[in-house]
Design a protein around this motif. Structure first.
Motif, PDB file in Angstrom:
ATOM      1  N   VAL A 541       5.419   1.326  -2.383  1.00 36.36           N
ATOM      2  CA  VAL A 541       6.441   2.375  -2.430  1.00 36.36           C
ATOM      3  C   VAL A 541       6.383   3.136  -3.746  1.00 36.36           C
ATOM      4  O   VAL A 541       6.421   4.362  -3.781  1.00 36.36           O
ATOM      5  CB  VAL A 541       7.842   1.760  -2.214  1.00 36.36           C
ATOM      6  N   CYS A 542       6.257   2.403  -4.848  1.00 36.44           N
ATOM      7  CA  CYS A 542       6.297   3.046  -6.163  1.00 36.44           C
ATOM      8  C   CYS A 542       5.098   3.952  -6.391  1.00 36.44           C
ATOM      9  O   CYS A 542       5.251   5.112  -6.779  1.00 36.44           O
ATOM     10  CB  CYS A 542       6.383   1.976  -7.252  1.00 36.44           C
ATOM     11  N   ILE A 543       3.890   3.453  -6.176  1.00 40.09           N
ATOM     12  CA  ILE A 543       2.692   4.233  -6.497  1.00 40.09           C
ATOM     13  C   ILE A 543       2.553   5.449  -5.604  1.00 40.09           C
ATOM     14  O   ILE A 543       1.945   6.455  -5.981  1.00 40.09           O
ATOM     15  CB  ILE A 543       1.431   3.340  -6.394  1.00 40.09           C
ATOM     16  N   GLU A 544       3.138   5.411  -4.409  1.00 37.11           N
ATOM     17  CA  GLU A 544       3.051   6.549  -3.502  1.00 37.11           C
ATOM     18  C   GLU A 544       4.240   7.494  -3.636  1.00 37.11           C
ATOM     19  O   GLU A 544       4.298   8.528  -2.971  1.00 37.11           O
ATOM     20  CB  GLU A 544       2.974   6.052  -2.053  1.00 37.11           C
ATOM     21  N   SER A 545       5.177   7.160  -4.514  1.00 31.00           N
ATOM     22  CA  SER A 545       6.385   7.965  -4.654  1.00 31.00           C
ATOM     23  C   SER A 545       6.161   9.148  -5.585  1.00 31.00           C
ATOM     24  O   SER A 545       5.345   9.100  -6.503  1.00 31.00           O
ATOM     25  CB  SER A 545       7.528   7.101  -5.180  1.00 31.00           C
ATOM     26  N   ASN A 554      10.982  11.399 -12.479  1.00 32.53           N
ATOM     27  CA  ASN A 554       9.852  10.477 -12.547  1.00 32.53           C
ATOM     28  C   ASN A 554       9.097  10.554 -11.242  1.00 32.53           C
ATOM     29  O   ASN A 554       9.676  10.818 -10.183  1.00 32.53           O
ATOM     30  CB  ASN A 554      10.320   9.033 -12.786  1.00 32.53           C
ATOM     31  N   LEU A 555       7.820  10.306 -11.302  1.00 29.59           N
ATOM     32  CA  LEU A 555       7.000  10.277 -10.089  1.00 29.59           C
ATOM     33  C   LEU A 555       6.740   8.810  -9.739  1.00 29.59           C
ATOM     34  O   LEU A 555       7.603   8.135  -9.235  1.00 29.59           O
ATOM     35  CB  LEU A 555       5.720  11.072 -10.313  1.00 29.59           C
ATOM     36  N   SER A 556       5.565   8.296 -10.031  1.00 31.31           N
ATOM     37  CA  SER A 556       5.261   6.894  -9.727  1.00 31.31           C
ATOM     38  C   SER A 556       5.592   6.039 -10.951  1.00 31.31           C
ATOM     39  O   SER A 556       4.706   5.680 -11.734  1.00 31.31           O
ATOM     40  CB  SER A 556       3.781   6.747  -9.353  1.00 31.31           C
ATOM     41  N   ALA A 557       6.854   5.734 -11.125  1.00 32.11           N
ATOM     42  CA  ALA A 557       7.289   4.918 -12.269  1.00 32.11           C
ATOM     43  C   ALA A 557       8.647   4.312 -11.957  1.00 32.11           C
ATOM     44  O   ALA A 557       9.560   5.020 -11.531  1.00 32.11           O
ATOM     45  CB  ALA A 557       7.360   5.765 -13.532  1.00 32.11           C
ATOM     46  N   CYS A 558       8.778   2.998 -12.167  1.00 25.56           N
ATOM     47  CA  CYS A 558      10.038   2.318 -11.900  1.00 25.56           C
ATOM     48  C   CYS A 558      10.206   1.180 -12.898  1.00 25.56           C
ATOM     49  O   CYS A 558       9.367   0.975 -13.783  1.00 25.56           O
ATOM     50  CB  CYS A 558      10.083   1.795 -10.464  1.00 25.56           C
ATOM     51  N   SER A 572      14.581   9.255 -22.543  1.00 24.93           N
ATOM     52  CA  SER A 572      15.465   8.379 -21.754  1.00 24.93           C
ATOM     53  C   SER A 572      14.862   8.009 -20.408  1.00 24.93           C
ATOM     54  O   SER A 572      15.483   8.150 -19.360  1.00 24.93           O
ATOM     55  CB  SER A 572      16.836   9.037 -21.558  1.00 24.93           C
ATOM     56  N   ASN A 573      13.613   7.539 -20.446  1.00 26.12           N
ATOM     57  CA  ASN A 573      12.918   7.047 -19.254  1.00 26.12           C
ATOM     58  C   ASN A 573      12.737   8.127 -18.199  1.00 26.12           C
ATOM     59  O   ASN A 573      12.942   7.889 -16.998  1.00 26.12           O
ATOM     60  CB  ASN A 573      13.662   5.850 -18.661  1.00 26.12           C
ATOM     61  N   ARG A 574      12.347   9.302 -18.627  1.00 24.84           N
ATOM     62  CA  ARG A 574      12.036  10.382 -17.690  1.00 24.84           C
ATOM     63  C   ARG A 574      10.663  10.953 -18.007  1.00 24.84           C
ATOM     64  O   ARG A 574      10.135  10.760 -19.084  1.00 24.84           O
ATOM     65  CB  ARG A 574      13.107  11.478 -17.759  1.00 24.84           C
ATOM     66  N   LEU A 575      10.090  11.683 -17.041  1.00 29.16           N
ATOM     67  CA  LEU A 575       8.773  12.318 -17.175  1.00 29.16           C
ATOM     68  C   LEU A 575       7.674  11.266 -17.287  1.00 29.16           C
ATOM     69  O   LEU A 575       6.878  11.254 -18.227  1.00 29.16           O
ATOM     70  CB  LEU A 575       8.738  13.270 -18.376  1.00 29.16           C
ATOM     71  N   LEU A 576       7.631  10.365 -16.295  1.00 27.44           N
ATOM     72  CA  LEU A 576       6.640   9.295 -16.256  1.00 27.44           C
ATOM     73  C   LEU A 576       5.911   9.331 -14.918  1.00 27.44           C
ATOM     74  O   LEU A 576       6.483   9.690 -13.893  1.00 27.44           O
ATOM     75  CB  LEU A 576       7.306   7.927 -16.438  1.00 27.44           C
ATOM     76  N   ASP A 577       4.637   8.916 -14.944  1.00 24.17           N
ATOM     77  CA  ASP A 577       3.856   8.887 -13.700  1.00 24.17           C
ATOM     78  C   ASP A 577       2.621   8.009 -13.895  1.00 24.17           C
ATOM     79  O   ASP A 577       1.768   8.304 -14.736  1.00 24.17           O
ATOM     80  CB  ASP A 577       3.443  10.288 -13.285  1.00 24.17           C
ATOM     81  N   ARG A 578       2.516   6.945 -13.114  1.00 28.59           N
ATOM     82  CA  ARG A 578       1.339   6.072 -13.207  1.00 28.59           C
ATOM     83  C   ARG A 578       0.094   6.706 -12.612  1.00 28.59           C
ATOM     84  O   ARG A 578      -1.031   6.384 -13.015  1.00 28.59           O
ATOM     85  CB  ARG A 578       1.630   4.752 -12.486  1.00 28.59           C
ATOM     86  N   GLN A 579       0.259   7.592 -11.652  1.00 26.27           N
ATOM     87  CA  GLN A 579      -0.917   8.193 -11.022  1.00 26.27           C
ATOM     88  C   GLN A 579      -1.722   9.028 -12.010  1.00 26.27           C
ATOM     89  O   GLN A 579      -2.956   9.038 -11.962  1.00 26.27           O
ATOM     90  CB  GLN A 579      -0.498   9.047  -9.823  1.00 26.27           C
ATOM     91  N   LEU A 580      -1.050   9.746 -12.913  1.00 27.79           N
ATOM     92  CA  LEU A 580      -1.783  10.537 -13.893  1.00 27.79           C
ATOM     93  C   LEU A 580      -2.443   9.657 -14.951  1.00 27.79           C
ATOM     94  O   LEU A 580      -3.283  10.136 -15.715  1.00 27.79           O
ATOM     95  CB  LEU A 580      -0.850  11.547 -14.569  1.00 27.79           C
TER      96      LEU A 580
END
Length: 605
Positions: A541-545, A554-558, A572-580
């Motif tokens: 769910v997370c990586i595809e979000s 946030n995109l793929s980050a939890c 404050s835990n914003r603007l994050l993405d594991r896919q990039l």
């Protein structure tokens, strides 16, 4: 009158118990007034020219400190009692401090000697960041139900108000009621939290803070909202910090200054566009190591353009870090900014992918950081900001609460060429554009950094590395801070990350973080951090979000993979993405090759 003496950590006077914050101490509810109430004779001034330049003409003040146990003569900060309404735990009677009390304040009920407890709800302005007591007597005798009689409207039993709990009217807020013993009127707290309930009851915003005089409040047109006294949204601090480093100019500006200072530069200006200008520009270029076109461009530039103006506090910091890293040696200088520079080579334990991506590492052995509180907001991040000094005028500069911290850290500079090549890919730009568009339509998000691809990737890597460093450094993740240097729309492009920790002690911290800055230790930690992020407990769910977090910023980050303590993060835990960072179905990650090569080497061994 009882005076409460209570110790706070020095850092708590800026956040979370800074100006405008409500704090519960030993059964009392207090609020911190602005710095115009501080006794400046005992508040030390902190010097940080870089921060003052950003704030404007002002003074940075540190709260008075003491060693040992606080006594009667110990100087401290003034905190006001708020809210003024309290109820007795034993007889449930409500009471309020009034002007007739002449400064006296009792912590026990005059009727039964029971303990007095502050009321749970206060009123906060929706947009003006004001806060005030709820007029409980007025509120209890208002309402639109059929039970309101002439007796209720003309009730004057001010001392017969009680805060009771009864199970006969239901559960939750319906069971908590304010009852008048004079007229019998009873009203549940569920009426208090209804939409625009205070507006319907005629309760208006006074347009001031609790410590301000009633005459100082200007009429406020915004509605009031009843909230719990300890709600986190009641206080949103507006903090700014700066590293106390030698203020170096960006390299493009330094190069321009060198060209303008050359003895032959005036000849180029005088014959700009002519054959002699090109010839002399060639001489200057050979001596300074620049191109003739650069010399001619400087000569043709408008003289009114001031290149020396730094666009951001981080511009000078970035230039200072680069000067330290270029030495590639141990820093023997003294002072509050000591950085050892390391070059990344493809040696044992360092893969080619890492060597190509990281341009240099800095072990920050000592750094001084100054943090200041500009002001605060209430209720929402787009509400009006209240200054930390409400009493300044033309005769006195504003004073901001500040603290100085000493610490250590790790600075990583990334390869500009590799990052520019990666972020030019259409799929990468399309992925980052999702956050750019949401930042534009979210009212309060304009204060966040521009989420260009390099910022999102470096920001996410900083979070992953902080999570991993918490296991190896001896510091908790909440003790580590990040500072992201990421800009691609300037002449001096930046691509770097600083992870540091700081403490109020003048000796700084213990060295557990800086020792991990050596390449042979940091590279395995970075690889392990990427490997940790490759598997999230919320996958797939997370990586595809592409919609997570507040405002879907946030995109793929939890919390299972990339989020850290909000106090450690600049956004404050914003603007994050594991896919990039690690790549996705259609997106190439900036560090995708690092993890693949590390796993391939493990299989070969």
């Amino acid at each position: 009158m009882e005076r409460i003496k209570h110790d706070l950590r020095l850092s708590e006077t800026v956040i979370p118990f800074g100006v405008g914050a409500i704090v519960d101490i030993r059964g009392a509810s207090l609020i911190a007034p602005d710095t115009s109430w501080w006794d400046r004779k005992y508040a030390a001034e902190i010097k940080c020219e870089r921060l003052v330049d950003r704030l404007g003409p002002s003074v940075l003040l540190e709260a008075p400190t003491h060693a040992g146990r606080a006594g009667e003569a110990t100087k401290g900060l003034l905190y006001w009692r708020f809210p003024e309404w309290r109820f007795c735990e034993r007889c449930t009677r409500l009471s309020r401090k009034t002007a007739k009390d002449k400064g006296k304040w009792a912590n026990v009920c005059a009727n039964c000697k029971g303990a007095l407890v502050p009321m749970r709800y206060v009123a906060v302005c929706e947009r003006g960041s004001h806060i005030q007591d709820i007029p409980w007597f007025q509120w209890a005798h208002r309402g639109h139900d059929s039970g309101v009689t002439e007796t209720v409207r003309h009730c004057r039993a001010y001392k017969e108000l009680r805060f009771v709990r009864t199970a006969t009217h239901g559960e939750g807020l319906k069971s908590l009621r304010v009852t008048c013993g004079g007229c019998g009127r009873s009203r549940p707290l569920s009426d208090l939290v209804a939409t625009e309930s205070l507006k319907r009851d005629g309760v208006r915003c006074e347009g001031r803070q609790p410590w301000e005089d009633e005459k100082d409040g200007d009429p406020c047109e915004h509605n009031l909202v009843a909230v719990q006294r300890g709600a986190t949204g009641n206080y949103i601090a507006e903090r700014i910090s700066a590293l106390d480093i030698p203020e170096d100019k960006p390299r493009s500006i330094s190069g321009t200054d060198a060209i303008r200072g050359h003895m032959f530069f005036e000849k180029v200006v005088a014959d700009n566009g002519g054959p002699q200008a090109e010839m002399v520009a060639g001489w200057i270029a050979n001596e300074l190591g620049v191109t003739p076109d650069k010399v001619l461009a400087v000569a043709a530039a408008d003289d009114d353009v001031d290149d020396a103006v730094l666009l951001n506090l981080k511009d000078g910091e970035w230039a200072a870090f680069l000067n330290k890293l270029d030495k590639h040696a141990r820093d023997t200088s003294e002072g509050d900014f000591v950085v050892d520079g390391w070059r990344i080579d493809q040696s044992e334990g360092t893969s080619q992918a890492v060597a190509d991506l990281i341009a240099g590492i800095g072990q920050v052995r000592r750094v001084r950081e100054v943090r200041a509180l500009r002001g605060f907001r209430r209720r929402s991040a787009d509400a009006s900001m209240v200054s930390a000094d409400l009493g300044f005028d033309a005769r006195r500069q504003p004073a901001y609460p500040a603290i100085e911290m000493y610490g250590e850290g790790i600075f990583i500079r990334f390869n500009e060429e590799r990052i520019s090549e990666w972020e030019s890919q259409p799929a990468v730009q399309a992925r980052a554009r999702l956050l750019t568009e949401r930042r534009t339509v979210t009212p309060w998000a304009h204060r966040l950094d521009l989420p260009e691809p390099r910022f999102i990737a470096l920001h996410t890597v900083a979070h992953l590395l902080i999570r991993r460093l918490a296991f190896a450094s001896g510091y908790s993740s909440a003790s580590l801070q990040e500072r992201i240097y990421s800009n691609s729309d300037r002449v001096d492009r930046t691509a770097g990350v600083l992870i540091y920790t700081a403490a109020g002690d003048a000796q700084g911290t213990l060295g557990g973080l800086v020792r991990l800055g050596q390449p042979e230790k940091l590279v395995p930690l970075l690889t392990a951090a990427l490997d940790d992020a490759d598997y999230c407990s919320n996958d797939p769910v997370c990586i595809e979000s592409d919609r997570q977090g507040t405002g879907s910023l946030n995109l793929s980050a939890c919390h299972g993979c990339a989020l850290i303590s909000e106090t450690s993060c600049e956004t404050s835990n914003r603007l994050l993405d594991r896919q990039l960072v690690l790549g996705g179905r259609n997106v190439q990650g900036l560090f995708e090759g690092v993890l693949k090569q590390a796993r391939a080497e493990i299989r070969i061994r």
